[in-house]
Design an enzyme around this catalytic site. Structure first.
Site, mmCIF file in Angstrom:
data_model
loop_
_atom_site.group_PDB
_atom_site.id
_atom_site.type_symbol
_atom_site.label_atom_id
_atom_site.label_comp_id
_atom_site.label_asym_id
_atom_site.label_seq_id
_atom_site.Cartn_x
_atom_site.Cartn_y
_atom_site.Cartn_z
ATOM 1 N N ASP A 1 -7.015 9.415 -2.149
ATOM 2 C CA ASP A 1 -5.935 9.974 -2.518
ATOM 3 C C ASP A 1 -5.997 10.300 -3.552
ATOM 4 O O ASP A 1 -5.026 10.704 -5.301
ATOM 5 C CB ASP A 1 -5.463 8.586 -3.443
ATOM 6 C CG ASP A 1 -4.536 7.445 -2.934
ATOM 7 O OD1 ASP A 1 -4.410 7.780 -1.319
ATOM 8 O OD2 ASP A 1 -4.987 5.814 -2.820
ATOM 9 N N GLN B 1 -7.860 10.310 3.735
ATOM 10 C CA GLN B 1 -9.050 8.892 2.986
ATOM 11 C C GLN B 1 -10.370 9.930 2.387
ATOM 12 O O GLN B 1 -9.658 10.671 1.401
ATOM 13 C CB GLN B 1 -10.089 7.576 4.091
ATOM 14 C CG GLN B 1 -8.418 7.032 4.515
ATOM 15 C CD GLN B 1 -9.154 6.790 5.957
ATOM 16 O OE1 GLN B 1 -9.960 7.067 6.344
ATOM 17 N NE2 GLN B 1 -8.358 5.841 6.253
#
Ligand code: GDP
Ligand code: IMO
Ligand code: MG
Length: 448
Positions: free
Chosen positions: A27, A237
């Protein structure tokens, strides 16, 4: 020996394949960075993970959350690839394609590798049961079945996208896999067996609908390379969730990093094809799911950073699961480790604007473990849980930065923060993101 500028230019032209990889626990803003960089690329490919990923993109077409489709899809002329290294849930992919088409985004240039693994209903069930059985040690997975799907890949029990196109292959491989998994589901987890017909009912149909998209992903990349066109490999990821180098066992089940050429492996090219690795880092850290997080904050500062932009739905809440993200200060020890094992040549630093209001900012420059100074991430999870971060405090700038487009126009304190980050992580910050929208960026050195 190549020494002059002409020589160092050479390889860039010959090998224009760039990996964009998350440097922390996911993120970091990879989707946003790929959306920006894709302007100059011809091909954009996802190389790892599955729909555990959630990439937010805000551009002239609107706001999108992509789980499988690469972030290059918003440009008409780009070829977008889902590589062999990806775990594909066909239902999720078809939904994503439908939603994009409904919003006027053409998906006809999307190719899904026939080698990619397929997430089956039993993978989602196993993900649930495995997490339940871990109890207090649960990993906090996204529950999308990605881990069990990759486990099947390694166990040579997986079903690949190409198998969806031939009913007999799908039935034979499905039966073999479910016979095995039903023994585990009933005997190990004491849960109800799944029915093969129920499980496969929709998959034949998914295969038919996906057929126009299924193909080879290696050839478009190699052709682009030969033409001298830029190729972007979009990571999912973060490197600290990497199966090998991450905070094991609180990791994901694939290789998000470019280390050992996870990126090259995931699209079927060689390690020497990759010319640059761009690491994406937030100006602080977040982690969703369980596991060690040395700089984690539990006070008002965590709430302040998490809820920045919350009123517009842009706070630190998971794109895939909606879970609140854990928050911490920028961890330069973990970042440097990540720079090293990825071979990063440049960094994109995102969410600088989130720090705009703070009177001071902390950076973790080292860890202390049992009275010793440690300058890398220890291998043992129990040690990473015990390290004490050593902080350096920097003055904040308390000035908005979202409108800034040149490094020299940033407040001096923000410039000093970025320079210190570069020094500590041993990698230049070539791109700074000061907002979630495509143009809210400062290009210090062009990536292409
Ligand atoms: P990804 O999984 O790495 O693509 O990142 P996510 O999309 O899951 O989370 C990153 C979040 O930060 C998204 O909501 C982005 O819109 C947002 N974002 C990215 N860069 C910036 C930035 O520079 N400033 C702000 N305020 N938000 C950003
Ligand atoms: P993007 O691409 C953040 C985390 C999960 C969990 C661990 C294992 O959006 O950055 P899994 O479902 O993969 O077996 O869960 O990994 N995780 C992510 N965290 N961003 C992601 O993707 C993630 N993908 C997996 O929360 O801790
Ligand atoms: Mg995400």
């Amino acid at each position: 020996m190549p020494t002059g500028p002409e020589q160092t230019q050479g390889p860039e032209i010959a090998m224009p394949i760039v990996v964009v990889v998350g440097g922390q626990w996911g993120d970091e803003g990879k989707g946003r960075i790929v959306d920006l960089l894709a302007r100059k690329a011809r091909v954009v490919a996802r190389y790892s993970a599955g729909n555990n990923a959630g990439h937010t993109i805000i551009n002239d077409k609107g706001e999108f959350k992509l789980h499988l489709v690469p972030a290059g899809i918003f440009y008409r002329e780009k070829t977008c690839l889902i590589g062999n290294g990806v775990a594909v849930d066909p239902e999720v992919l078809l939904q994503e394609v439908d939603q994009l088409e409904e919003r006027g985004i053409d998906t006809s240039r999307l190719i899904v590798s026939d080698h990619a693994q397929v997430i089956m209903p039993w993978h989602r069930e196993l993900d649930r049961l495995e997490e339940l059985s871990r109890g207090r040690s649960a990993i906090g997975t996204t529950g999308k079945g990605v881990g069990p799907c990759f486990t099947d890949k390694v166990a040579r029990r997986g079903i690949r996208v190409g198998d969806l196109l031939r009913r007999e292959d799908l039935l034979a491989r499905g039966k073999a896999a479910l016979d095995y998994h039903n023994r585990v589901i009933t005997r190990v987890y004491d849960a109800d067996a799944l029915d093969l017909d129920d499980c496969l009912e929709n998959y034949v149909e998914y295969g038919k609908r996906l057929e126009p998209y299924i193909g080879d992903v290696q050839v478009p990349i190699i052709q682009a390379k030969r033409r001298g066109d830029h190729v972007l490999l979009e990571g999912a990821q973060g490197s600290l969730l990497d199966l090998d180098h991450g905070t094991y066992p609180y990791v994901t089940s694939s290789v998000p990093s470019s280390s050992s050429s996870g990126a090259a492996l995931g699209v079927g090219i060689g390690p020497t094809d990759i010319s640059r690795v761009v690491g994406v880092f937030k100006s602080y850290c977040t982690r969703v799911g369980n596991g060690p997080f040395p700089t984690e904050l539990f006070d008002d500062m965590a709430t302040l950073l998490r809820d920045h932009g919350k009123e517009d739905g842009r706070g630190e809440y998971g794109t895939t699961t909606g879970r609140p993200r854990r928050i911490g200060w920028f961890d330069a020890v973990a970042a440097r480790y990540s720079v090293r094992f990825n071979g990063m040549s440049a960094v994109a630093l995102t969410r600088l604007d989130v720090l705009d209001e703070l009177p001071s900012i902390q950076i973790c420059t080292a860890y202390e473990l049992d009275g010793e100074t440690v300058d890398t991430v220890p291998a043992r999870e129990s040690d990473v849980n015990r390290v004490r971060p050593v902080y350096e405090e920097l003055p904040g700038w308390q000035t908005p930065t979202t409108h800034v487009r040149n490094f020299d126009d940033l407040p001096p304190q923000a410039q000093a923060f970025i320079r210190r980050v570069e020094e500590l992580i041993e990698c230049p910050v070539d791109l700074i993101s000061v907002g979630p929208e495509r143009e809210q960026a400062i290009i210090v050195n062009p990536i292409f």
